[in-house]
Motif scaffolding. Structure first.
Motif, PDB file in Angstrom:
ATOM      1  N   VAL A 157       0.979  -1.201   0.018  1.00 40.64           N
ATOM      2  CA  VAL A 157      -0.034   0.082  -0.191  1.00 40.64           C
ATOM      3  C   VAL A 157       0.797   1.210   0.121  1.00 40.64           C
ATOM      4  O   VAL A 157       0.626   2.164  -0.716  1.00 40.64           O
ATOM      5  CB  VAL A 157      -1.031  -0.091   1.264  1.00 40.64           C
ATOM      6  N   SER A 158       1.806   1.347   1.002  1.00 42.60           N
ATOM      7  CA  SER A 158       2.757   2.544   0.731  1.00 42.60           C
ATOM      8  C   SER A 158       3.544   2.564  -0.416  1.00 42.60           C
ATOM      9  O   SER A 158       3.849   3.643  -0.786  1.00 42.60           O
ATOM     10  CB  SER A 158       3.614   2.294   2.072  1.00 42.60           C
ATOM     11  N   TYR A 159       4.075   1.479  -0.959  1.00 41.23           N
ATOM     12  CA  TYR A 159       4.692   1.741  -2.109  1.00 41.23           C
ATOM     13  C   TYR A 159       3.726   1.958  -3.278  1.00 41.23           C
ATOM     14  O   TYR A 159       4.107   3.103  -3.983  1.00 41.23           O
ATOM     15  CB  TYR A 159       5.073   0.225  -2.454  1.00 41.23           C
ATOM     16  N   ARG A 160       2.477   1.827  -3.614  1.00 40.17           N
ATOM     17  CA  ARG A 160       1.593   2.146  -4.456  1.00 40.17           C
ATOM     18  C   ARG A 160       1.492   3.870  -4.144  1.00 40.17           C
ATOM     19  O   ARG A 160       1.417   4.652  -4.987  1.00 40.17           O
ATOM     20  CB  ARG A 160       0.213   1.480  -4.314  1.00 40.17           C
ATOM     21  N   SER A 190      11.527   2.456 -11.530  1.00 45.25           N
ATOM     22  CA  SER A 190      10.311   1.505 -11.591  1.00 45.25           C
ATOM     23  C   SER A 190       9.265   1.994 -12.782  1.00 45.25           C
ATOM     24  O   SER A 190       8.994   3.181 -12.788  1.00 45.25           O
ATOM     25  CB  SER A 190       9.364   1.636 -10.259  1.00 45.25           C
ATOM     26  N   ASP A 191       8.701   0.983 -13.278  1.00 46.10           N
ATOM     27  CA  ASP A 191       7.831   1.263 -14.312  1.00 46.10           C
ATOM     28  C   ASP A 191       6.590   1.772 -13.660  1.00 46.10           C
ATOM     29  O   ASP A 191       5.645   2.318 -14.279  1.00 46.10           O
ATOM     30  CB  ASP A 191       7.186  -0.157 -14.781  1.00 46.10           C
ATOM     31  N   ASP A 192       6.186   1.467 -12.452  1.00 43.18           N
ATOM     32  CA  ASP A 192       5.218   1.956 -11.564  1.00 43.18           C
ATOM     33  C   ASP A 192       5.173   3.500 -11.362  1.00 43.18           C
ATOM     34  O   ASP A 192       4.114   4.000 -10.853  1.00 43.18           O
ATOM     35  CB  ASP A 192       5.043   1.060 -10.556  1.00 43.18           C
ATOM     36  N   LEU A 193       6.289   4.298 -11.566  1.00 42.28           N
ATOM     37  CA  LEU A 193       6.628   5.620 -11.263  1.00 42.28           C
ATOM     38  C   LEU A 193       5.704   6.518 -11.955  1.00 42.28           C
ATOM     39  O   LEU A 193       5.488   6.491 -13.162  1.00 42.28           O
ATOM     40  CB  LEU A 193       7.968   6.012 -11.344  1.00 42.28           C
ATOM     41  N   ASN A 194       4.627   7.210 -11.104  1.00 41.96           N
ATOM     42  CA  ASN A 194       3.659   7.936 -11.937  1.00 41.96           C
ATOM     43  C   ASN A 194       4.427   9.605 -12.099  1.00 41.96           C
ATOM     44  O   ASN A 194       4.206  10.360 -11.231  1.00 41.96           O
ATOM     45  CB  ASN A 194       2.539   8.205 -10.973  1.00 41.96           C
ATOM     46  N   VAL A 195       4.872   9.675 -13.284  1.00 47.57           N
ATOM     47  CA  VAL A 195       5.368  10.776 -13.759  1.00 47.57           C
ATOM     48  C   VAL A 195       4.632  11.377 -15.019  1.00 47.57           C
ATOM     49  O   VAL A 195       4.586  10.649 -15.867  1.00 47.57           O
ATOM     50  CB  VAL A 195       6.906  11.021 -13.725  1.00 47.57           C
ATOM     51  N   HIS A 288      -1.413   5.277 -13.910  1.00 46.84           N
ATOM     52  CA  HIS A 288      -1.963   4.931 -12.734  1.00 46.84           C
ATOM     53  C   HIS A 288      -3.636   5.179 -13.007  1.00 46.84           C
ATOM     54  O   HIS A 288      -4.437   4.996 -12.454  1.00 46.84           O
ATOM     55  CB  HIS A 288      -1.485   5.934 -11.788  1.00 46.84           C
ATOM     56  N   GLU A 289      -3.724   5.804 -14.298  1.00 43.68           N
ATOM     57  CA  GLU A 289      -5.072   6.088 -14.617  1.00 43.68           C
ATOM     58  C   GLU A 289      -5.176   5.388 -16.037  1.00 43.68           C
ATOM     59  O   GLU A 289      -4.353   5.410 -16.844  1.00 43.68           O
ATOM     60  CB  GLU A 289      -5.638   7.537 -14.761  1.00 43.68           C
ATOM     61  N   VAL A 290      -6.407   4.818 -16.292  1.00 46.21           N
ATOM     62  CA  VAL A 290      -6.744   4.194 -17.653  1.00 46.21           C
ATOM     63  C   VAL A 290      -7.996   4.958 -18.118  1.00 46.21           C
ATOM     64  O   VAL A 290      -9.047   4.763 -17.310  1.00 46.21           O
ATOM     65  CB  VAL A 290      -6.967   2.501 -17.646  1.00 46.21           C
ATOM     66  N   MET A 291      -8.138   5.203 -19.426  1.00 47.43           N
ATOM     67  CA  MET A 291      -9.427   5.791 -20.032  1.00 47.43           C
ATOM     68  C   MET A 291     -10.038   4.605 -20.901  1.00 47.43           C
ATOM     69  O   MET A 291      -9.437   4.148 -21.630  1.00 47.43           O
ATOM     70  CB  MET A 291      -9.253   7.011 -20.721  1.00 47.43           C
ATOM     71  N   PHE A 292     -11.357   4.321 -20.554  1.00 49.93           N
ATOM     72  CA  PHE A 292     -12.087   3.146 -21.401  1.00 49.93           C
ATOM     73  C   PHE A 292     -13.084   3.991 -22.153  1.00 49.93           C
ATOM     74  O   PHE A 292     -13.832   5.159 -21.762  1.00 49.93           O
ATOM     75  CB  PHE A 292     -12.929   2.446 -20.298  1.00 49.93           C
ATOM     76  N   VAL A 293     -13.155   3.530 -23.403  1.00 51.74           N
ATOM     77  CA  VAL A 293     -14.206   3.899 -24.310  1.00 51.74           C
ATOM     78  C   VAL A 293     -15.033   3.141 -24.646  1.00 51.74           C
ATOM     79  O   VAL A 293     -14.446   1.944 -25.173  1.00 51.74           O
ATOM     80  CB  VAL A 293     -13.322   4.805 -25.562  1.00 51.74           C
ATOM     81  N   VAL A 569     -12.799   7.293 -16.801  1.00 49.24           N
ATOM     82  CA  VAL A 569     -11.405   7.043 -16.575  1.00 49.24           C
ATOM     83  C   VAL A 569     -11.447   6.182 -15.123  1.00 49.24           C
ATOM     84  O   VAL A 569     -12.143   6.420 -13.986  1.00 49.24           O
ATOM     85  CB  VAL A 569     -10.546   8.233 -16.132  1.00 49.24           C
ATOM     86  N   ILE A 570     -10.646   5.328 -15.112  1.00 50.14           N
ATOM     87  CA  ILE A 570     -10.411   4.408 -13.648  1.00 50.14           C
ATOM     88  C   ILE A 570      -9.093   4.746 -13.043  1.00 50.14           C
ATOM     89  O   ILE A 570      -8.238   4.370 -13.975  1.00 50.14           O
ATOM     90  CB  ILE A 570     -10.774   3.077 -13.708  1.00 50.14           C
ATOM     91  N   ASN A 571      -8.937   4.973 -11.783  1.00 49.39           N
ATOM     92  CA  ASN A 571      -7.700   5.236 -11.242  1.00 49.39           C
ATOM     93  C   ASN A 571      -7.256   3.950 -10.398  1.00 49.39           C
ATOM     94  O   ASN A 571      -8.242   3.407  -9.855  1.00 49.39           O
ATOM     95  CB  ASN A 571      -7.675   6.305 -10.452  1.00 49.39           C
ATOM     96  N   GLY A 572      -6.063   3.546 -10.364  1.00 46.59           N
ATOM     97  CA  GLY A 572      -5.494   2.441  -9.431  1.00 46.59           C
ATOM     98  C   GLY A 572      -6.101   1.145  -9.770  1.00 46.59           C
ATOM     99  O   GLY A 572      -6.316   0.153  -8.751  1.00 46.59           O
ATOM    100  N   LEU A 573      -6.433   0.607 -11.060  1.00 46.92           N
ATOM    101  CA  LEU A 573      -6.524  -0.852 -11.270  1.00 46.92           C
ATOM    102  C   LEU A 573      -5.613  -1.610 -10.765  1.00 46.92           C
ATOM    103  O   LEU A 573      -4.346  -1.459 -10.990  1.00 46.92           O
ATOM    104  CB  LEU A 573      -7.072  -1.074 -12.567  1.00 46.92           C
ATOM    105  N   PRO A 574      -5.879  -2.626 -10.072  1.00 45.02           N
ATOM    106  CA  PRO A 574      -4.925  -3.655  -9.459  1.00 45.02           C
ATOM    107  C   PRO A 574      -4.135  -4.381 -10.840  1.00 45.02           C
ATOM    108  O   PRO A 574      -3.012  -4.696 -10.867  1.00 45.02           O
ATOM    109  CB  PRO A 574      -5.528  -4.722  -8.472  1.00 45.02           C
ATOM    110  N   ASN A 575      -5.031  -4.553 -11.926  1.00 46.63           N
ATOM    111  CA  ASN A 575      -4.636  -5.330 -12.919  1.00 46.63           C
ATOM    112  C   ASN A 575      -4.297  -4.365 -14.106  1.00 46.63           C
ATOM    113  O   ASN A 575      -4.816  -4.719 -15.284  1.00 46.63           O
ATOM    114  CB  ASN A 575      -5.538  -6.328 -13.285  1.00 46.63           C
ATOM    115  N   VAL A 576      -3.750  -3.250 -13.955  1.00 54.33           N
ATOM    116  CA  VAL A 576      -3.979  -2.039 -14.848  1.00 54.33           C
ATOM    117  C   VAL A 576      -2.960  -2.622 -16.200  1.00 54.33           C
ATOM    118  O   VAL A 576      -3.170  -2.113 -17.409  1.00 54.33           O
ATOM    119  CB  VAL A 576      -3.150  -0.690 -14.510  1.00 54.33           C
ATOM    120  N   HIS A 577      -2.077  -3.600 -15.987  1.00 58.36           N
ATOM    121  CA  HIS A 577      -1.094  -3.995 -17.111  1.00 58.36           C
ATOM    122  C   HIS A 577      -1.958  -4.714 -18.344  1.00 58.36           C
ATOM    123  O   HIS A 577      -1.564  -4.646 -19.086  1.00 58.36           O
ATOM    124  CB  HIS A 577      -0.226  -5.024 -16.391  1.00 58.36           C
TER     125      HIS A 577
END
Length: 595
Positions: A157-160, A190-195, A288-293, A569-577
C-alpha cells in the motif's frame, strides 16, 4: 481506535471469535482486580498480573513462554526485556479485550513489539492505522518501516502511494533526500512511477543530488539510466540533460548520452516509427489512470467495442471485453472501479437498461434498469451516485432525471429539469450536477442548469455563448468546459468555459477538429476529446487540452472510427497492466491470450 473482538490471519480471513464479548469483559475484570491470576509479567520494574491461558490464547509467543519453558512454567513472575511498560499494557489489554488505542505516538513502538510477541491481530491493526496515515511527507518512512518488519500488505500500500504521489513526495518530503542511492535508483527506475513526463523524473534525480552534490554527483552515471531518456524531447535532452554540469563533466555519462542522441535522432527522422517498448531508453511507465471508451456508432451501425487509452505510451488498445450487445448515444461512468453503461440505442431499440463491467474480473452484468428509456442521455457521478438526465425515449425529449445508488442497485426519480433536453452533456463540480446544451425537439440549446442534491432542485445559470447539441461537457479545475457540438447549421470546433464564481462563460482556443457526439474525459490533468462526427464523416481523431499552456495537442487516434461513444477513467486498477500498450503488444508478439 477501537478494535473489534476477533482475530485474523495474515490473509485477512476471520479465524473466528476466541471469546464472547461477555467473556472478555469477565476475564478483563478478573485481571484488573487481581483475581484468579496465575502469573505476573514484569516490565521496567512494573508488574502486570495476568492469566496464563488468556495470554497464551493471544499469541504463540506467550503460549510457548508459559507452556514450554520449565522455569517459566514454575515461576510465577516472568520478566520480559526490550519493551516498555506502556507498550506491554496495550498488548495485555488487547489480549483480554481485542481492543487497543493506536495513535501516531505509540504505533512505531507498538508494531515491532506486537511483531516480536507474535500478536498478529495487533500487527495488522497497526498496519491498517499506518495505511490510513499515509501522506507525501511520511510514505517513504512507512514503506521502509513495513519492509523492515515484513508487513507485506502495508509495504504494498505504501509503495503504491509513493509511486502514485511521487511528484508531491519530491516537492514536500525530507525523507526523499535522505534516501540512499540504491533506493533512489529503485524508485526512479520503476515502471510504476507516476510521472507526467520524464522531465519530472530527471528533476527528481537532480533534486536528490543537489541536496549533497559534492558526495552525490558521482552517482549520476548510474542514476541517469533510471530515467527513460528516449521519452524526452530532443530539445530538452540537448539543452537540459546533455549540457548539465553533472553530466557534461562526467566521462562515464558519455556512452549513454551518445546512445540517447542516436535514438532521438532516429525517432525525429521517422516520426511514424512505432515505439520500441523493449528499449530501456523508451519503455513507457505504467499509467495509474486508464481511460475506457465504450460503444458508439461505427461503420453505419452501433458497436460494442471497448478501447483503452494508455496515457504513458500514447496508445489505444482494443480490449477483448466488449458487451454482448452494441449500443450508441449512451452514458458511461465509473464508480468503485466498475463501469456503468446506461441507456442508448442499438439501431432498433431505445434502452432503459444498464450494464456493469468489472475491469478486474472482465465480466459484464446487468444492473437495475432506469425508470425511463433514454437515448442521447446525459450522465454524471456525484457522491458515489449516478445521475441520468434527459434523453429521448423514442417519442419525446425528456426533462426527467433519476439517481442510482450502487449499494442498493436502485434508481430513484429526482426533480425534473427546467428544460427538455436530449444530446446534452453533464458533469459534477463542487457538490452539484451541471448540464448544458442539447436539443429539445425544435432547436439546439445554449441553456444550462445545475442540480443541488441537498435541495432536490434545478437552477438555471448563465447560458452558453453558442447553441450546442452533441456537446461535450466536463469539469476541469474549478470550471466547467463545453466543447464542440452542433449549432443547428454546422459541427463546431469552438469551446468555452464557465466560472461558477462569476456566472460567466469565456471562449477558449479552438480544437483542431470540429466534432459532435464525441467522448470527453479528463486524464493526467488534461481534457481529451475523442472521436465523434465532424459534419461529413465519423472520425477517430483524439486531441487534448492543457489549461496551463492554453493549447490543444494531437494525441494518437483510436483504432476505429466512432461517434456517439462515451468515455470514463478508472484510477488504481490492480490489473492495470492488462489494459496497457506494453502488455497488449507483448501478448500479441508472444501469441499469449490477453484474457
Amino acid at each position: 481506535m477501537e478494535i473489534e473482538n476477533y482475530e485474523t490471519n495474515t490473509n485477512g480471513r476471520e479465524l473466528g471469535k476466541r471469546f464472547s464479548a461477555h467473556s472478555c469483559l469477565v476475564f478483563d475484570e478478573l485481571r484488573r482486580f487481581g483475581q484468579l491470576c496465575d502469573a505476573v509479567i514484569k516490565v521496567d520494574h512494573q508488574e502486570f498480573p495476568i492469566h496464563r491461558a488468556i495470554m497464551s490464547a493471544s499469541s504463540p509467543y506467550f503460549r510457548a513462554l508459559f507452556t514450554n519453558a520449565l522455569d517459566a512454567v514454575e515461576k510465577r513472575e516472568v520478566e520480559i526485556p526490550g519493551v516498555t511498560a506502556d507498550i506491554m499494557q496495550i498488548i495485555i489489554d488487547y489480549a483480554y479485550t481485542r481492543r487497543a488505542t493506536i495513535d501516531e505516538k505509540n504505533v512505531e513502538c507498538l508494531l515491532p513489539a506486537a511483531d516480536q510477541f507474535l500478536v498478529h491481530g495487533l500487527v495488522k491493526r497497526c498496519c491498517d492505522f499506518l495505511a490510513g496515515e499515509l501522506e507525501a511527507q511520511n510514505c517513504i518512512g512507512i514503506h521502509n518501516f513495513a519492509r523492515h518488519y515484513f508487513c507485506p500488505n502495508l509495504e504494498r500500500v505504501s509503495y503504491r502511494y509513493l509511486m502514485h504521489n511521487f511528484s508531491e513526495v519530491v516537492a514536500t518530503s525530507n525523507e526523499y533526500t535522505d534516501l540512499c542511492v540504491e533506493d533512489v535508483f529503485e524508485i526512479l527506475s520503476s515502471d510504476d512511477l507516476n510521472v507526467k513526463s520524464e522531465e519530472m523524473a530527471f528533476a527528481a534525480l537532480l533534486s536528490w543530488i543537489d541536496y549533497d552534490s559534492e558526495n552525490r554527483k558521482c552517482h549520476i552515471p548510474g542514476l541517469l539510466r533510471a530515467v527513460r531518456l528516449g521519452l524526452l524531447s530532443t530539445q530538452f535532452f540537448v539543452e537540459k540533460v546533455k549540457a548539465h554540469p553533472y553530466i557534461k563533466d562526467n566521462e562515464q555519462c558519455k556512452p549513454l548520452v551518445i546512445e540517447t542522441l542516436k535514438f532521438l535522432y532516429d525517432l525525429d527522422m521517422d516520426e511514424d516509427k512505432d515505439l520500441d517498448i523493449t528499449n530501456p531508453l523508451a519503455r513507457p511507465r505504467v499509467p495509474h489512470e486508464v481511460m475506457f471508451v465504450v460503444g458508439g456508432w461505427s461503420g453505419g451501425s452501433p458497436t460494442n467495442i471497448v478501447e483503452t487509452y494508455d496515457m504513458r505510451a500514447d496508445k489505444w488498445i482494443v480490449c477483448d471485453t466488449g458487451d454482448e450487445g452494441p449500443r450508441a448515444y449512451h452514458g458511461t461512468v465509473a464508480i468503485d472501479k466498475k463501469i456503468y453503461v446506461a441507456g442508448g440505442f442499438d439501431g432498433v431499440e431505445y434502452f432503459n437498461s444498464v450494464r456493469c463491467f468489472d475491469p478486474v474480473t472482465k465480466k459484464w452484468s446487468e444492473a437495475a434498469p432506469m425508470n425511463a428509456k433514454r437515448c442521447y442521455v446525459s450522465t454524471a457521478v456525484l457522491r458515489g451516485c449516478i445521475y441520468a438526465m434527459g434523453g429521448y425515449d423514442g417519442h419525446v425529449r425528456l426533462n426527467t432525471a433519476e439517481q442510482y445508488f450502487p449499494g442498493r442497485n436502485q434508481w430513484t426519480v429526482i426533480a425534473p429539469m427546467n428544460h427538455q433536453r436530449s444530446d446534452a452533456s453533464a458533469t459534477s463540480l463542487n457538490g452539484k450536477i451541471y448540464i448544458c446544451g442539447g436539443f429539445n425537439g425544435q432547436e439546439c440549446l445554449n441553456s444550462s442548469e445545475y442540480y443541488d442534491p441537498n435541495t432536490n432542485q434545478w437552477t438555471c445559470f448563465a447560458p452558453m455563448r453558442n447553441r450546442r447539441s452533441g456537446v461535450g461537457v466536463i469539469s476541469y479545475g474549478d470550471q466547467i468546459y463545453a466543447l464542440g457540438g452542433f449549432n443547428g447549421a454546422a459541427r463546431m470546433n469552438t469551446g468555452e468555459r464557465y466560472s461558477p464564481l462569476t456566472d460567466t462563460w469565456q471562449t477558449i482556443p479552438m480544437m483542431y477538429n470540429p466534432r459532435s457526439n464525441f467522448g470527453i474525459e479528463v486524464i493526467d490533468e488534461m481534457i481529451f476529446a475523442i472521436g465523434g462526427f465532424n459534419g461529413v464523416t465519423t472520425i477517430f481523431n483524439v486531441e487534448c487540452f492543457d489549461r496551463t499552456s492554453e493549447e490543444w495537442f494531437d494525441a494518437t487516434d483510436m483504432n476505429i472510427y466512432r461517434s456517439a461513444l462515451s468515455a470514463c477513467v478508472i484510477n488504481g486498477l490492480p490489473n492495470v497492466h492488462d489494459y496497457t500498450h506494453k502488455e497488449s503488444k507483448l501478448n500479441r508478439e508472444t501469441g499469449k491470450d490477453e484474457d
